[in-house]
Motif scaffolding. Structure first.
Motif, PDB file in Angstrom:
ATOM      1  N   LYS A 170       0.725  -1.185   0.054  1.00 44.82           N
ATOM      2  CA  LYS A 170       0.035   0.051  -0.027  1.00 44.82           C
ATOM      3  C   LYS A 170       0.957   1.402  -0.101  1.00 44.82           C
ATOM      4  O   LYS A 170       0.454   2.139  -0.534  1.00 44.82           O
ATOM      5  CB  LYS A 170      -0.819  -0.096   1.156  1.00 44.82           C
ATOM      6  CG  LYS A 170      -2.038  -0.903   1.164  1.00 44.82           C
ATOM      7  CD  LYS A 170      -3.101  -0.872   2.284  1.00 44.82           C
ATOM      8  CE  LYS A 170      -4.292  -1.876   2.168  1.00 44.82           C
ATOM      9  NZ  LYS A 170      -5.268  -1.730   3.202  1.00 44.82           N
ATOM     10  N   ASP A 171       1.878   1.298   0.693  1.00 45.14           N
ATOM     11  CA  ASP A 171       2.754   2.455   0.879  1.00 45.14           C
ATOM     12  C   ASP A 171       3.486   2.622  -0.555  1.00 45.14           C
ATOM     13  O   ASP A 171       3.760   3.892  -1.060  1.00 45.14           O
ATOM     14  CB  ASP A 171       3.874   2.062   1.844  1.00 45.14           C
ATOM     15  CG  ASP A 171       3.382   2.304   3.323  1.00 45.14           C
ATOM     16  OD1 ASP A 171       2.248   2.791   3.491  1.00 45.14           O
ATOM     17  OD2 ASP A 171       4.131   1.974   4.189  1.00 45.14           O
ATOM     18  N   SER A 172       4.041   1.544  -1.223  1.00 47.69           N
ATOM     19  CA  SER A 172       4.573   1.559  -2.451  1.00 47.69           C
ATOM     20  C   SER A 172       3.647   2.040  -3.562  1.00 47.69           C
ATOM     21  O   SER A 172       3.818   3.003  -4.672  1.00 47.69           O
ATOM     22  CB  SER A 172       5.235   0.283  -2.853  1.00 47.69           C
ATOM     23  OG  SER A 172       5.998  -0.178  -2.133  1.00 47.69           O
ATOM     24  N   LEU A 173       2.140   1.842  -3.254  1.00 43.84           N
ATOM     25  CA  LEU A 173       1.254   2.294  -4.272  1.00 43.84           C
ATOM     26  C   LEU A 173       1.002   3.764  -4.051  1.00 43.84           C
ATOM     27  O   LEU A 173       0.840   4.479  -5.070  1.00 43.84           O
ATOM     28  CB  LEU A 173      -0.002   1.375  -3.981  1.00 43.84           C
ATOM     29  CG  LEU A 173      -1.299   1.835  -4.954  1.00 43.84           C
ATOM     30  CD1 LEU A 173      -0.882   1.680  -6.289  1.00 43.84           C
ATOM     31  CD2 LEU A 173      -2.527   0.996  -4.614  1.00 43.84           C
ATOM     32  N   GLY A 174       1.065   4.250  -2.904  1.00 45.53           N
ATOM     33  CA  GLY A 174       0.775   5.378  -2.412  1.00 45.53           C
ATOM     34  C   GLY A 174       2.051   6.314  -3.137  1.00 45.53           C
ATOM     35  O   GLY A 174       1.765   7.565  -3.875  1.00 45.53           O
ATOM     36  N   THR A 175       3.194   5.811  -2.945  1.00 47.08           N
ATOM     37  CA  THR A 175       4.457   6.348  -3.626  1.00 47.08           C
ATOM     38  C   THR A 175       4.215   6.661  -5.202  1.00 47.08           C
ATOM     39  O   THR A 175       4.365   7.666  -5.797  1.00 47.08           O
ATOM     40  CB  THR A 175       5.778   5.770  -3.420  1.00 47.08           C
ATOM     41  OG1 THR A 175       5.992   5.735  -1.945  1.00 47.08           O
ATOM     42  CG2 THR A 175       6.892   6.336  -3.897  1.00 47.08           C
ATOM     43  N   LEU A 176       3.732   5.583  -5.568  1.00 49.68           N
ATOM     44  CA  LEU A 176       3.693   5.575  -7.189  1.00 49.68           C
ATOM     45  C   LEU A 176       2.482   6.385  -7.668  1.00 49.68           C
ATOM     46  O   LEU A 176       2.553   7.132  -8.648  1.00 49.68           O
ATOM     47  CB  LEU A 176       3.204   4.091  -7.434  1.00 49.68           C
ATOM     48  CG  LEU A 176       3.144   3.782  -9.014  1.00 49.68           C
ATOM     49  CD1 LEU A 176       4.353   4.306  -9.770  1.00 49.68           C
ATOM     50  CD2 LEU A 176       2.776   2.269  -9.392  1.00 49.68           C
ATOM     51  N   GLN A 177       1.534   6.496  -6.899  1.00 52.26           N
ATOM     52  CA  GLN A 177       0.332   7.552  -6.952  1.00 52.26           C
ATOM     53  C   GLN A 177       0.719   8.824  -7.081  1.00 52.26           C
ATOM     54  O   GLN A 177       0.537   9.731  -7.899  1.00 52.26           O
ATOM     55  CB  GLN A 177      -0.754   7.204  -6.358  1.00 52.26           C
ATOM     56  CG  GLN A 177      -1.519   6.066  -6.450  1.00 52.26           C
ATOM     57  CD  GLN A 177      -2.618   5.621  -5.353  1.00 52.26           C
ATOM     58  OE1 GLN A 177      -2.396   5.686  -4.247  1.00 52.26           O
ATOM     59  NE2 GLN A 177      -3.812   5.062  -5.877  1.00 52.26           N
ATOM     60  N   ASN A 178       1.663   9.245  -5.996  1.00 51.57           N
ATOM     61  CA  ASN A 178       2.172  10.452  -5.890  1.00 51.57           C
ATOM     62  C   ASN A 178       3.113  11.071  -7.255  1.00 51.57           C
ATOM     63  O   ASN A 178       3.020  12.032  -7.529  1.00 51.57           O
ATOM     64  CB  ASN A 178       2.971  10.686  -4.739  1.00 51.57           C
ATOM     65  CG  ASN A 178       1.986  10.659  -3.506  1.00 51.57           C
ATOM     66  OD1 ASN A 178       0.820  11.144  -3.349  1.00 51.57           O
ATOM     67  ND2 ASN A 178       2.517  10.299  -2.354  1.00 51.57           N
TER      68      ASN A 178
END
Length: 283
Positions: free
Chosen positions: A250-258
């Motif tokens: 989830k954290d990695s997805l959040g980083t990618l979304q940003n």
């Protein structure tokens, strides 16, 4: 075949995958790596778009300056031609000798002086224009060189950046897998052990009167261990792996979304600054 760029739908689909506990963490990590690889295409597109837009603006500016000075040169040529006509006219007046009329002679002399003065002005103007053209040519060459260097400076960190992302994901997956395996072993062994201890405490008889033999004393443990290994081990491992992985994913997805949102902002900025649409660029 080139990898397609990342889209909003890709991120939404992966968000949904993370909400599904039945999804294999191995698949989720593979998908995450694929999303970052696809986003590398977005960043490469942005870099190419920035380069092409800046190059086009640079070329347009250079062409406009050249056109301006070409018009000035054309005007100078027209004035030089007029000056040549005046010189020819002055020479024709003296073709039949020096006139006796002093007033006519004064006019001819004044005209010749004016011609010399105007010729000097035109020569100076021509030299100034040539110098300006030389300067804009040099400046244009330097700007092109600078732009190429900037493009090279973009590409190297870009490649290193996504190589680092891939390495981080692989390392995280490896650590989580090792941790999940260790916890799974503890759980798979722990449950039969607890069952065995409970049943022994309740007075369940051993298979053999020779209680010194461990295998006959703790046969419940062995049976439970075999059953769990056959029926539940994979589910236990999968569940533990999911629980340990979900936070990182989830954290990695959040980083990618940003990163994805920032990429879109930069594209919009380039479109605004250079008055060009990304859709025209990718045609």
């Amino acid at each position: 075949m080139p990898i397609p760029s990342l889209s909003e739908k890709d991120l939404e689909a992966y968000q949904n995958d993370l909400s599904n506990p039945e999804k294999s963490t191995e698949v989720l990590f593979i998908t995450l790596t694929g999303l970052y690889q696809r986003f590398a295409g977005n960043e490469q597109l942005l870099a190419s778009f920035e380069y092409t837009s800046e190059l086009q603006s640079l070329e347009n500016s250079y062409a406009a300056k050249k056109e301006h000075y070409n018009k000035e040169i054309a005007e100078l040529k027209r004035q030089f031609k007029q000056l040549d006509n005046r010189i020819v006219a002055a020479e024709q007046k003296l073709r039949h000798g020096i006139p006796d009329d002093l007033m006519v002679m004064d006019k001819i002399i004044a005209e010749q002086e004016s011609i010399v003065e105007d010729q000097e002005k035109l020569n100076n103007a021509e030299s100034a224009i040539v110098e300006q053209v030389r300067k804009i040519d040099i400046a244009y060459g330097k700007d092109l060189q600078k732009l190429e260097q900037q493009q090279n400076n973009r590409n190297t960190p870009l490649n290193n950046k996504f190589s680092a992302f891939n390495d981080q994901i692989k390392l995280a997956e490896k650590r989580i897998r090792l941790k999940a395996n260790a916890i799974s072993i503890i759980v798979i062994i722990g449950i039969p052990l607890i069952v065995d201890m409970i049943l022994i405490s309740l007075g369940l008889p051993a298979l053999s009167k020779n209680t010194n033999k461990l295998i006959f004393t703790h046969y419940i443990f062995l049976i439970a261990l075999i059953l769990i290994e056959l029926l539940l081990a994979e589910k236990v491992k999968s569940r533990i792996s999911y629980m340990l992985s979900i936070s990182y994913l989830k954290d990695s997805l959040g980083t990618l979304q940003n990163l994805f949102r920032e990429n879109k902002k930069q594209i919009a900025k380039v479109e605004s600054e250079h008055n060009i649409s990304i859709s025209e660029f990718v045609k």
